[in-house]
Design a protein around this motif. Sequence first.
Motif, PDB file in Angstrom:
ATOM      1  N   MET A   1      -2.888  11.240  49.459  1.00 42.60           N
ATOM      2  CA  MET A   1      -1.657  10.797  50.079  1.00 42.60           C
ATOM      3  C   MET A   1      -0.985   9.779  49.157  1.00 42.60           C
ATOM      4  O   MET A   1      -1.585   8.794  48.750  1.00 42.60           O
ATOM      5  N   THR A   2       0.258  10.043  48.826  1.00 39.21           N
ATOM      6  CA  THR A   2       0.977   9.128  47.957  1.00 39.21           C
ATOM      7  C   THR A   2       1.964   8.311  48.772  1.00 39.21           C
ATOM      8  O   THR A   2       2.536   8.781  49.739  1.00 39.21           O
ATOM      9  N   THR A   3       2.111   7.087  48.363  1.00 35.82           N
ATOM     10  CA  THR A   3       3.091   6.235  49.024  1.00 35.82           C
ATOM     11  C   THR A   3       4.196   5.920  48.038  1.00 35.82           C
ATOM     12  O   THR A   3       3.932   5.581  46.888  1.00 35.82           O
ATOM     13  N   ALA A   4       5.403   6.097  48.491  1.00 29.51           N
ATOM     14  CA  ALA A   4       6.550   5.808  47.634  1.00 29.51           C
ATOM     15  C   ALA A   4       6.765   4.293  47.588  1.00 29.51           C
ATOM     16  O   ALA A   4       6.670   3.608  48.590  1.00 29.51           O
ATOM     17  N   ILE A   5       7.009   3.796  46.406  1.00 31.40           N
ATOM     18  CA  ILE A   5       7.294   2.380  46.253  1.00 31.40           C
ATOM     19  C   ILE A   5       8.718   2.138  46.737  1.00 31.40           C
ATOM     20  O   ILE A   5       9.655   2.779  46.270  1.00 31.40           O
ATOM     21  N   ARG A   6       8.861   1.236  47.690  1.00 34.53           N
ATOM     22  CA  ARG A   6      10.184   0.937  48.224  1.00 34.53           C
ATOM     23  C   ARG A   6      10.909   0.027  47.248  1.00 34.53           C
ATOM     24  O   ARG A   6      10.454  -1.059  46.941  1.00 34.53           O
ATOM     25  N   ARG A   7      12.025   0.518  46.767  1.00 36.76           N
ATOM     26  CA  ARG A   7      12.848  -0.277  45.882  1.00 36.76           C
ATOM     27  C   ARG A   7      13.952  -0.928  46.690  1.00 36.76           C
ATOM     28  O   ARG A   7      14.337  -0.447  47.735  1.00 36.76           O
ATOM     29  N   TRP A   8      14.442  -2.024  46.194  1.00 36.76           N
ATOM     30  CA  TRP A   8      15.601  -2.635  46.815  1.00 36.76           C
ATOM     31  C   TRP A   8      16.782  -1.707  46.618  1.00 36.76           C
ATOM     32  O   TRP A   8      17.059  -1.245  45.522  1.00 36.76           O
ATOM     33  N   SER A   9      17.471  -1.424  47.707  1.00 36.31           N
ATOM     34  CA  SER A   9      18.619  -0.534  47.651  1.00 36.31           C
ATOM     35  C   SER A   9      19.838  -1.269  48.190  1.00 36.31           C
ATOM     36  O   SER A   9      19.731  -2.352  48.772  1.00 36.31           O
ATOM     37  N   ILE A  10      20.999  -0.665  48.003  1.00 36.62           N
ATOM     38  CA  ILE A  10      22.234  -1.253  48.513  1.00 36.62           C
ATOM     39  C   ILE A  10      22.153  -1.395  50.024  1.00 36.62           C
ATOM     40  O   ILE A  10      22.573  -2.411  50.582  1.00 36.62           O
ATOM     41  N   ASP A  11      21.591  -0.398  50.687  1.00 37.15           N
ATOM     42  CA  ASP A  11      21.492  -0.435  52.149  1.00 37.15           C
ATOM     43  C   ASP A  11      20.644  -1.604  52.641  1.00 37.15           C
ATOM     44  O   ASP A  11      20.834  -2.086  53.755  1.00 37.15           O
ATOM     45  N   ARG A  12      19.696  -2.054  51.830  1.00 38.61           N
ATOM     46  CA  ARG A  12      18.866  -3.201  52.203  1.00 38.61           C
ATOM     47  C   ARG A  12      19.436  -4.511  51.684  1.00 38.61           C
ATOM     48  O   ARG A  12      19.285  -5.558  52.318  1.00 38.61           O
ATOM     49  N   LEU A  13      20.080  -4.491  50.523  1.00 38.89           N
ATOM     50  CA  LEU A  13      20.560  -5.716  49.909  1.00 38.89           C
ATOM     51  C   LEU A  13      21.801  -6.299  50.586  1.00 38.89           C
ATOM     52  O   LEU A  13      21.950  -7.515  50.641  1.00 38.89           O
ATOM     53  N   VAL A  14      22.688  -5.449  51.085  1.00 40.74           N
ATOM     54  CA  VAL A  14      23.928  -5.954  51.686  1.00 40.74           C
ATOM     55  C   VAL A  14      23.639  -6.890  52.870  1.00 40.74           C
ATOM     56  O   VAL A  14      24.155  -8.015  52.900  1.00 40.74           O
ATOM     57  N   PRO A  15      22.815  -6.496  53.850  1.00 43.11           N
ATOM     58  CA  PRO A  15      22.541  -7.447  54.941  1.00 43.11           C
ATOM     59  C   PRO A  15      21.783  -8.692  54.485  1.00 43.11           C
ATOM     60  O   PRO A  15      22.014  -9.783  55.018  1.00 43.11           O
ATOM     61  N   VAL A  16      20.898  -8.554  53.500  1.00 39.63           N
ATOM     62  CA  VAL A  16      20.157  -9.710  52.997  1.00 39.63           C
ATOM     63  C   VAL A  16      21.111 -10.702  52.336  1.00 39.63           C
ATOM     64  O   VAL A  16      21.050 -11.915  52.588  1.00 39.63           O
ATOM     65  N   LEU A  17      22.016 -10.190  51.506  1.00 43.28           N
ATOM     66  CA  LEU A  17      22.981 -11.071  50.858  1.00 43.28           C
ATOM     67  C   LEU A  17      23.936 -11.689  51.874  1.00 43.28           C
ATOM     68  O   LEU A  17      24.296 -12.862  51.759  1.00 43.28           O
ATOM     69  N   ALA A  18      24.349 -10.919  52.870  1.00 39.83           N
ATOM     70  CA  ALA A  18      25.254 -11.441  53.900  1.00 39.83           C
ATOM     71  C   ALA A  18      24.577 -12.556  54.698  1.00 39.83           C
ATOM     72  O   ALA A  18      25.186 -13.602  54.949  1.00 39.83           O
ATOM     73  N   GLY A  19      23.340 -12.353  55.089  1.00 39.10           N
ATOM     74  CA  GLY A  19      22.625 -13.382  55.827  1.00 39.10           C
ATOM     75  C   GLY A  19      22.437 -14.648  55.011  1.00 39.10           C
ATOM     76  O   GLY A  19      22.572 -15.764  55.528  1.00 39.10           O
ATOM     77  N   THR A  20      22.159 -14.488  53.727  1.00 38.75           N
ATOM     78  CA  THR A  20      22.017 -15.632  52.840  1.00 38.75           C
ATOM     79  C   THR A  20      23.326 -16.408  52.735  1.00 38.75           C
ATOM     80  O   THR A  20      23.340 -17.644  52.790  1.00 38.75           O
ATOM     81  N   MET A  21      24.428 -15.687  52.597  1.00 40.34           N
ATOM     82  CA  MET A  21      25.732 -16.342  52.497  1.00 40.34           C
ATOM     83  C   MET A  21      26.117 -17.051  53.789  1.00 40.34           C
ATOM     84  O   MET A  21      26.708 -18.131  53.755  1.00 40.34           O
ATOM     85  N   LEU A  49      33.646  -4.138  57.336  1.00 29.96           N
ATOM     86  CA  LEU A  49      34.125  -3.111  56.409  1.00 29.96           C
ATOM     87  C   LEU A  49      32.973  -2.217  55.970  1.00 29.96           C
ATOM     88  O   LEU A  49      33.108  -0.988  55.932  1.00 29.96           O
ATOM     89  N   TYR A  50      31.822  -2.815  55.675  1.00 29.59           N
ATOM     90  CA  TYR A  50      30.652  -2.039  55.263  1.00 29.59           C
ATOM     91  C   TYR A  50      30.165  -1.137  56.398  1.00 29.59           C
ATOM     92  O   TYR A  50      29.784   0.009  56.178  1.00 29.59           O
ATOM     93  N   GLY A  51      30.210  -1.645  57.613  1.00 28.50           N
ATOM     94  CA  GLY A  51      29.763  -0.854  58.761  1.00 28.50           C
ATOM     95  C   GLY A  51      30.664   0.331  59.058  1.00 28.50           C
ATOM     96  O   GLY A  51      30.190   1.419  59.377  1.00 28.50           O
ATOM     97  N   PHE A  52      31.969   0.121  58.963  1.00 27.93           N
ATOM     98  CA  PHE A  52      32.901   1.195  59.303  1.00 27.93           C
ATOM     99  C   PHE A  52      33.204   2.128  58.138  1.00 27.93           C
ATOM    100  O   PHE A  52      33.291   3.337  58.315  1.00 27.93           O
ATOM    101  N   ALA A  53      33.361   1.577  56.944  1.00 27.52           N
ATOM    102  CA  ALA A  53      33.758   2.396  55.796  1.00 27.52           C
ATOM    103  C   ALA A  53      32.587   2.787  54.905  1.00 27.52           C
ATOM    104  O   ALA A  53      32.697   3.713  54.105  1.00 27.52           O
ATOM    105  N   GLY A  54      31.473   2.073  55.019  1.00 28.69           N
ATOM    106  CA  GLY A  54      30.316   2.394  54.193  1.00 28.69           C
ATOM    107  C   GLY A  54      30.336   1.732  52.830  1.00 28.69           C
ATOM    108  O   GLY A  54      29.485   2.002  51.995  1.00 28.69           O
ATOM    109  N   TRP A  55      31.292   0.856  52.576  1.00 26.67           N
ATOM    110  CA  TRP A  55      31.331   0.134  51.311  1.00 26.67           C
ATOM    111  C   TRP A  55      32.015  -1.208  51.527  1.00 26.67           C
ATOM    112  O   TRP A  55      32.725  -1.414  52.499  1.00 26.67           O
ATOM    113  N   CYS A  56      31.751  -2.124  50.622  1.00 26.80           N
ATOM    114  CA  CYS A  56      32.427  -3.418  50.575  1.00 26.80           C
ATOM    115  C   CYS A  56      32.419  -3.850  49.112  1.00 26.80           C
ATOM    116  O   CYS A  56      31.801  -3.191  48.277  1.00 26.80           O
TER     117      CYS A  56
END
Length: 79
Positions: A1-21, A49-56
């Motif tokens: 059984m192989t486990t994929a290494i979870r990389r930081w992605s845009i979908d994960r980084l946007v909320p993290v950066l927003a919370g930090t700000m 904007l990110y929630g409705f349009a998918g980008w910011c």
Amino acid sequence: MTTAIRRWSIDRLVPVLAGTMVLLSLALMLAFSPWWLLLTAFVAANLLLYGFAGWCPVTLLLQRLGVPRTGCPATERNQ
């Protein structure tokens, strides 16, 4: 059984950066001036904007830096 290494992605980084700000703007507001709450409003507008349009503006920057959109490719999701 192989486990994929979870990389930081845009979908994960946007909320993290927003919370930090938001936390940073609250700390600056308490330390200096209530005008720093404008930063919180700007972050909230970008999250909407990110929630409705998918980008910011941050997603455009992260894409140029080569950050993947999702954590793992579609071929690894089903494994």
